[in-house]
Design a protein around this motif. Structure first.
Motif, PDB file in Angstrom:
ATOM      1  N   LYS A 108       0.923  -1.033   0.261  1.00 54.28           N
ATOM      2  CA  LYS A 108      -0.307  -0.077   0.192  1.00 54.28           C
ATOM      3  C   LYS A 108       1.085   1.106  -0.004  1.00 54.28           C
ATOM      4  N   ILE A 109       1.967   0.672   0.550  1.00 54.66           N
ATOM      5  CA  ILE A 109       2.412   2.398   1.537  1.00 54.66           C
ATOM      6  C   ILE A 109       3.579   2.533  -0.143  1.00 54.66           C
ATOM      7  N   THR A 110       4.273   1.859  -0.422  1.00 60.95           N
ATOM      8  CA  THR A 110       4.921   1.613  -1.695  1.00 60.95           C
ATOM      9  C   THR A 110       4.019   1.816  -3.135  1.00 60.95           C
ATOM     10  N   ALA A 111       2.919   1.336  -3.238  1.00 61.30           N
ATOM     11  CA  ALA A 111       2.412   1.485  -4.166  1.00 61.30           C
ATOM     12  C   ALA A 111       1.758   2.341  -4.228  1.00 61.30           C
ATOM     13  N   SER A 112       1.421   3.520  -3.469  1.00 63.53           N
ATOM     14  CA  SER A 112       0.761   4.852  -4.069  1.00 63.53           C
ATOM     15  C   SER A 112       1.835   5.901  -4.274  1.00 63.53           C
ATOM     16  N   TRP A 113       3.006   5.790  -2.466  1.00 67.02           N
ATOM     17  CA  TRP A 113       4.281   7.009  -2.985  1.00 67.02           C
ATOM     18  C   TRP A 113       4.900   6.739  -4.556  1.00 67.02           C
ATOM     19  N   LYS A 114       4.468   5.301  -5.455  1.00 68.25           N
ATOM     20  CA  LYS A 114       5.117   5.511  -6.593  1.00 68.25           C
ATOM     21  C   LYS A 114       4.166   5.853  -6.950  1.00 68.25           C
ATOM     22  N   VAL A 134      -3.894   8.316   2.677  1.00 65.94           N
ATOM     23  CA  VAL A 134      -4.613   7.235   3.713  1.00 65.94           C
ATOM     24  C   VAL A 134      -3.862   6.246   3.901  1.00 65.94           C
ATOM     25  N   ALA A 135      -3.134   5.279   3.172  1.00 64.35           N
ATOM     26  CA  ALA A 135      -2.137   4.354   3.648  1.00 64.35           C
ATOM     27  C   ALA A 135      -0.848   4.724   4.713  1.00 64.35           C
ATOM     28  N   VAL A 136      -0.701   5.930   4.979  1.00 62.03           N
ATOM     29  CA  VAL A 136       0.239   6.310   6.234  1.00 62.03           C
ATOM     30  C   VAL A 136      -0.319   6.197   6.937  1.00 62.03           C
ATOM     31  N   GLU A 137      -2.137   7.110   7.002  1.00 61.36           N
ATOM     32  CA  GLU A 137      -3.056   7.107   8.359  1.00 61.36           C
ATOM     33  C   GLU A 137      -3.139   5.293   8.926  1.00 61.36           C
ATOM     34  N   THR A 138      -3.257   4.300   8.175  1.00 56.55           N
ATOM     35  CA  THR A 138      -3.296   3.357   8.837  1.00 56.55           C
ATOM     36  C   THR A 138      -2.347   2.637   9.251  1.00 56.55           C
ATOM     37  N   LEU A 139      -1.208   2.593   8.609  1.00 59.17           N
ATOM     38  CA  LEU A 139      -0.171   2.760   9.074  1.00 59.17           C
ATOM     39  C   LEU A 139       0.479   3.201  10.410  1.00 59.17           C
ATOM     40  N   GLU A 140      -0.953   4.101  10.651  1.00 57.17           N
ATOM     41  CA  GLU A 140       0.000   5.216  12.482  1.00 57.17           C
ATOM     42  C   GLU A 140      -0.685   3.875  13.465  1.00 57.17           C
ATOM     43  N   GLY A 141      -1.792   3.158  13.087  1.00 54.52           N
ATOM     44  CA  GLY A 141      -2.176   1.875  13.653  1.00 54.52           C
ATOM     45  C   GLY A 141      -1.888   0.886  14.128  1.00 54.52           C
ATOM     46  N   GLY A 142      -0.580   0.661  12.672  1.00 51.14           N
ATOM     47  CA  GLY A 142       0.248  -0.677  12.482  1.00 51.14           C
ATOM     48  C   GLY A 142       1.389  -0.015  13.680  1.00 51.14           C
ATOM     49  N   LEU A 143       1.770   0.964  13.862  1.00 52.34           N
ATOM     50  CA  LEU A 143       2.840   1.501  14.630  1.00 52.34           C
ATOM     51  C   LEU A 143       2.279   1.230  16.518  1.00 52.34           C
ATOM     52  N   ARG A 144       0.980   1.983  16.498  1.00 49.48           N
ATOM     53  CA  ARG A 144       0.273   1.781  17.774  1.00 49.48           C
ATOM     54  C   ARG A 144       0.343   0.113  18.143  1.00 49.48           C
ATOM     55  N   VAL A 145      -0.135  -0.771  17.417  1.00 51.02           N
ATOM     56  CA  VAL A 145      -0.553  -1.935  17.488  1.00 51.02           C
ATOM     57  C   VAL A 145       0.961  -2.250  17.774  1.00 51.02           C
ATOM     58  N   CYS A 146       1.987  -2.264  17.038  1.00 52.91           N
ATOM     59  CA  CYS A 146       3.269  -2.962  17.700  1.00 52.91           C
ATOM     60  C   CYS A 146       4.217  -2.398  18.265  1.00 52.91           C
ATOM     61  N   SER A 147       4.093  -1.349  18.860  1.00 54.41           N
ATOM     62  CA  SER A 147       5.343  -0.439  19.416  1.00 54.41           C
ATOM     63  C   SER A 147       4.481  -0.139  21.093  1.00 54.41           C
ATOM     64  N   LYS A 148       3.093  -0.979  20.728  1.00 55.31           N
ATOM     65  CA  LYS A 148       3.241  -0.792  22.642  1.00 55.31           C
ATOM     66  C   LYS A 148       3.142   0.530  23.213  1.00 55.31           C
TER      67      LYS A 148
END
Ligand SMILES: N[C@@H](CCC(=O)N[C@@H](CS)C(=O)NCC(=O)O)C(=O)O
Length: 236
Positions: A108-114, A134-148
């Protein structure tokens, strides 16, 4: 070198994928020979080492090549397990989650960035930029989950996803300059924005290219692509 053997990396200075490998090698304190490839005139070593995709990066360990940046970073983590901290989490579920978000970054990030970056029209650029945000906002959630709540995707220290996104960081910052939009914005994605600051301050980030140099490189590539497209259109 714990883990043992000779390492050679085929890359290009501007390749975000090769940067991932350089970050991982740095974190594992591994020394290696670096070969800068000319992608307009690929070496026989690159063509024979990665006959399927013919792309960089390729890591050659004791004469045996490994391709694809995500695969290579995982290989480094496993083959040199005793060098420093593990990049992937030890818990299988957390490891699966890290791999999930790594795939998300590449899809998602790479495809939209390209798309934003190599858009031929203003409309395409706006659409690519919209999808990237949109993809970066979703990744914000990924960072929240992974980093705790800790500083990195990997927790207190840099892990696999930090390496995966870290290789892209100068390109994301360069795209802000090229497309005139804040991608890692402190208001919209505060965790990623703070992460970018922290990651950029690490020793490992010293292997990354300078953002200004990337922007100049990108402008030249864009002009070359536009000229080639115009020449092709004139022929038809
Ligand atoms: N999915 C690959 C992407 C590698 C890639 O796209 N490499 C580019 C350089 S940034 C390349 O070698 N391009 C040459 C070509 O397409 O012929 C990875 O993660 O390693």
């Amino acid at each position: 070198m714990a883990g043992g053997g000779e390492l050679k990396l085929l890359g290009t200075w501007a390749s975000p994928w090769a940067c991932r490998v350089r970050i991982a090698l740095h974190l594992k304190a591994l020394s290696y020979d670096y070969v800068e490839e000319d992608l307009d005139n690929k070496s026989d070593l690159l063509l024979t080492s990665n006959p399927v995709h013919k792309k960089v990066p390729v890591l050659i360990h004791n004469g045996k090549p490994i391709s694809e940046s995500l695969v290579i970073v995982q290989y480094i983590d496993e083959a040199f397990a005793s060098n420093g901290r593990s990049l992937l989490p030890s818990d299988p579920r957390e490891r699966a989650i890290a791999r999930f978000w790594a795939a998300y970054i590449d899809d998602k990030i790479t495809a939209s960035w390209k798309q934003a970056f190599s858009a031929k029209t203003e409309e395409e650029r706006l659409e690519g930029t919209k999808q990237l945000l949109v993809a970066v906002e979703t990744l914000e959630g990924g960072l929240r989950v992974c980093s705790k709540g800790k500083p990195f995707f990997g927790g207190d220290s840099v892990g696999y996803l930090d390496v995966v996104l870290g290789g892209l960081l100068p390109w994301l910052q360069g795209t802000e300059a090229l497309c005139g939009v804040e991608i890692l914005d402190a208001a919209r994605t505060p965790l990623l924005s703070a992460w970018a600051e922290r990651f950029g301050a690490l020793d490992a980030a010293g292997v990354l290219p300078d953002v200004g140099g990337l922007v100049e490189f990108a402008k030249v590539r864009r002009a070359q692509q536009a000229a080639a497209a115009a020449a092709a259109a004139a022929k038809n």
